[in-house]
Scaffold this motif. Sequence first.
Motif, mmCIF file in Angstrom:
data_model
loop_
_atom_site.group_PDB
_atom_site.id
_atom_site.type_symbol
_atom_site.label_atom_id
_atom_site.label_comp_id
_atom_site.label_asym_id
_atom_site.label_seq_id
_atom_site.Cartn_x
_atom_site.Cartn_y
_atom_site.Cartn_z
ATOM 1 N N UNK A 263 -8.868 4.060 85.826
ATOM 2 C CA UNK A 263 -8.645 2.604 85.832
ATOM 3 C C UNK A 263 -9.844 1.858 85.257
ATOM 4 N N UNK A 264 -11.063 2.310 85.612
ATOM 5 C CA UNK A 264 -12.269 1.651 85.097
ATOM 6 C C UNK A 264 -12.424 1.923 83.601
ATOM 7 N N UNK A 265 -12.136 3.156 83.174
ATOM 8 C CA UNK A 265 -12.237 3.489 81.754
ATOM 9 C C UNK A 265 -11.270 2.636 80.942
ATOM 10 N N UNK A 266 -10.047 2.490 81.445
ATOM 11 C CA UNK A 266 -9.047 1.680 80.740
ATOM 12 C C UNK A 266 -9.470 0.218 80.668
ATOM 13 N N UNK A 267 -10.037 -0.283 81.753
ATOM 14 C CA UNK A 267 -10.509 -1.673 81.792
ATOM 15 C C UNK A 267 -11.624 -1.888 80.777
ATOM 16 N N UNK A 268 -12.542 -0.941 80.709
ATOM 17 C CA UNK A 268 -13.660 -1.055 79.762
ATOM 18 C C UNK A 268 -13.168 -0.926 78.316
ATOM 19 N N UNK A 269 -12.196 -0.075 78.075
ATOM 20 C CA UNK A 269 -11.646 0.061 76.726
ATOM 21 C C UNK A 269 -11.034 -1.248 76.251
ATOM 22 N N UNK A 270 -10.326 -1.918 77.149
ATOM 23 C CA UNK A 270 -9.733 -3.204 76.773
ATOM 24 C C UNK A 270 -10.812 -4.240 76.469
ATOM 25 N N UNK A 271 -11.894 -4.168 77.224
ATOM 26 C CA UNK A 271 -13.017 -5.079 76.964
ATOM 27 C C UNK A 271 -13.627 -4.793 75.598
ATOM 28 N N UNK A 272 -13.807 -3.504 75.276
ATOM 29 C CA UNK A 272 -14.357 -3.129 73.970
ATOM 30 C C UNK A 272 -13.440 -3.599 72.839
ATOM 31 N N UNK A 273 -12.126 -3.509 73.058
ATOM 32 C CA UNK A 273 -11.175 -3.975 72.047
ATOM 33 C C UNK A 273 -11.327 -5.476 71.831
ATOM 34 N N UNK A 274 -11.454 -6.220 72.926
ATOM 35 C CA UNK A 274 -11.595 -7.676 72.818
ATOM 36 C C UNK A 274 -12.885 -8.076 72.122
ATOM 37 N N UNK A 275 -13.899 -7.204 72.192
ATOM 38 C CA UNK A 275 -15.181 -7.478 71.551
ATOM 39 C C UNK A 275 -15.247 -6.945 70.126
ATOM 40 N N UNK A 276 -14.159 -6.303 69.692
ATOM 41 C CA UNK A 276 -14.132 -5.748 68.342
ATOM 42 C C UNK A 276 -14.887 -4.443 68.210
ATOM 43 N N UNK A 277 -15.165 -3.765 69.329
ATOM 44 C CA UNK A 277 -15.927 -2.518 69.298
ATOM 45 C C UNK A 277 -15.039 -1.287 69.485
ATOM 46 N N UNK A 278 -13.734 -1.490 69.542
ATOM 47 C CA UNK A 278 -12.759 -0.409 69.639
ATOM 48 C C UNK A 278 -11.421 -0.958 69.178
ATOM 49 N N UNK A 279 -10.480 -0.045 68.949
ATOM 50 C CA UNK A 279 -9.146 -0.459 68.509
ATOM 51 C C UNK A 279 -8.091 0.207 69.375
ATOM 52 N N UNK A 280 -7.089 -0.574 69.769
ATOM 53 C CA UNK A 280 -5.923 0.001 70.437
ATOM 54 C C UNK A 280 -4.897 0.268 69.345
ATOM 55 N N UNK A 281 -4.862 1.512 68.869
ATOM 56 C CA UNK A 281 -4.025 1.880 67.741
ATOM 57 C C UNK A 281 -2.546 1.815 68.110
ATOM 58 N N UNK A 282 -2.228 2.204 69.333
ATOM 59 C CA UNK A 282 -0.879 2.099 69.872
ATOM 60 C C UNK A 282 -1.023 1.881 71.358
ATOM 61 N N UNK A 283 0.076 1.595 72.040
ATOM 62 C CA UNK A 283 0.013 1.297 73.468
ATOM 63 C C UNK A 283 -0.657 2.434 74.237
ATOM 64 N N UNK A 284 -1.807 2.121 74.844
ATOM 65 C CA UNK A 284 -2.505 3.109 75.671
ATOM 66 C C UNK A 284 -3.271 4.156 74.890
ATOM 67 N N UNK A 285 -3.463 3.985 73.587
ATOM 68 C CA UNK A 285 -4.198 4.946 72.772
ATOM 69 C C UNK A 285 -5.252 4.214 71.944
ATOM 70 N N UNK A 286 -6.460 4.747 71.964
ATOM 71 C CA UNK A 286 -7.602 4.016 71.417
ATOM 72 C C UNK A 286 -8.370 4.844 70.377
ATOM 73 N N UNK A 287 -9.063 4.123 69.497
ATOM 74 C CA UNK A 287 -9.924 4.749 68.489
ATOM 75 C C UNK A 287 -11.132 3.859 68.297
ATOM 76 N N UNK A 288 -12.193 4.440 67.763
ATOM 77 C CA UNK A 288 -13.410 3.668 67.510
ATOM 78 C C UNK A 288 -13.173 2.651 66.419
#
Length: 288
Positions: A263-288
Motif C-alpha cells: 500500500x505504501x509503495x503504491x502510494x509513493x508510486x502515484x506521488x512520483x507519477x504526479x511529480x513527473x518522476x515515474x509513469x503509469x503505463x497502464x492501470x497498476x503498472x509503472x515504469x521510470x
Amino acid sequence: DRYVATVETSKHRFFVLLDRSVLPDNKLVNIALNDAYFLGVLSSRIHVTWALAAGSRLGVGNDPVYVKTACFEKFPFPDATDEQQARIRELGEALDAHRKRQQAQHPRLTVTEMYNVLEKLRAGESLTDKDRLTHEAGLVSVLRQIHDRLDAAVSDAYGWSAALTDEEILERLVRLNAERAGEERRGLVRWLRPGFQRPAVGVAAGFGEGFEPAAPAKAGEKKQVWPKTLPEQARALRQTLAAQKGVVTPEELARKFTRARVERVEELLRTLVSLGQAREVAAGRYAA
C-alpha cells in the motif's frame, strides 16, 4: 463472440456488430474486435470523415470504398479515459441495438434507407412519402440523436470541439497520425487487441516494444532495506524503478525490499507519477 464489420463499398459508411455465427464474404471489411467502444469510435463523424477522405471511390454512383490499410490501420484512435470509453461503449451498444431492433420489427427496412433519410434530415431537405415511412419505421430521429451524442462523446475523448469542420478534423487527425508514428518509433504501440496482436507477450503487450514486463526476481536475490523516512523511501523507490527493464506492479517493487508494504509503495508510486518522476503505463503498472 462478435466482431465489427462494414460493407466495403457503400453509399453510407456505417459499422455493425455481427455474431460470430455470421460467416462474412469478401464484400465485407471485418475487424476482430468485440468491444462496442471501437464500434462507437468507428461510427463517429470523426472516423467517417477520415474514412471518406482516405478511402477510394467505385461505380456509377461513385460510392465510397473502405480501404482497410488507409481507412482503419492508419486511423489514430483517441487516448480515451476509462470514463470516456464507457460512455462511447454505451452509445455504441445503443446505436447497434436501435438499428437491429427496428429492422427486426420491419423486415423490409434497410440500414441504407435509414441513413438516406438521416442524410436528408441533416441537410434540412423535405421528405417524400416513402422517406416518411422509413423515418417512422426506423425511428430515424432517434438514430440521429444517438449519432449526435456519439459524435460529442468521441470528440470529447480526443479533447476536441464537436463543432469542428471536416477540414479541421482531417488536419488534426493527420497531425495525430504523425505523433503516433513517432511514438511507435520510440517503442510505444497502442495495440487495440494486445493478446491477439502480440500473443507472445500477452497482457503486457499493450505497453509496446519499450515496455516489456519486468523480469521475475531471481532466486536468492538480495533485498534492499526499506528506509524509515518518507523522503528516503521515495528516493529508494525511484532508483529501484529506474533499474527495472520493464513495467512493474507495486507488488513486484515491494518484493525488492524487506518489510515494504504494498500500500505504501503504491502510494509513493502515484506521488512520483504526479511529480513527473515515474509513469503509469497502464492501470497498476509503472515504469521510470
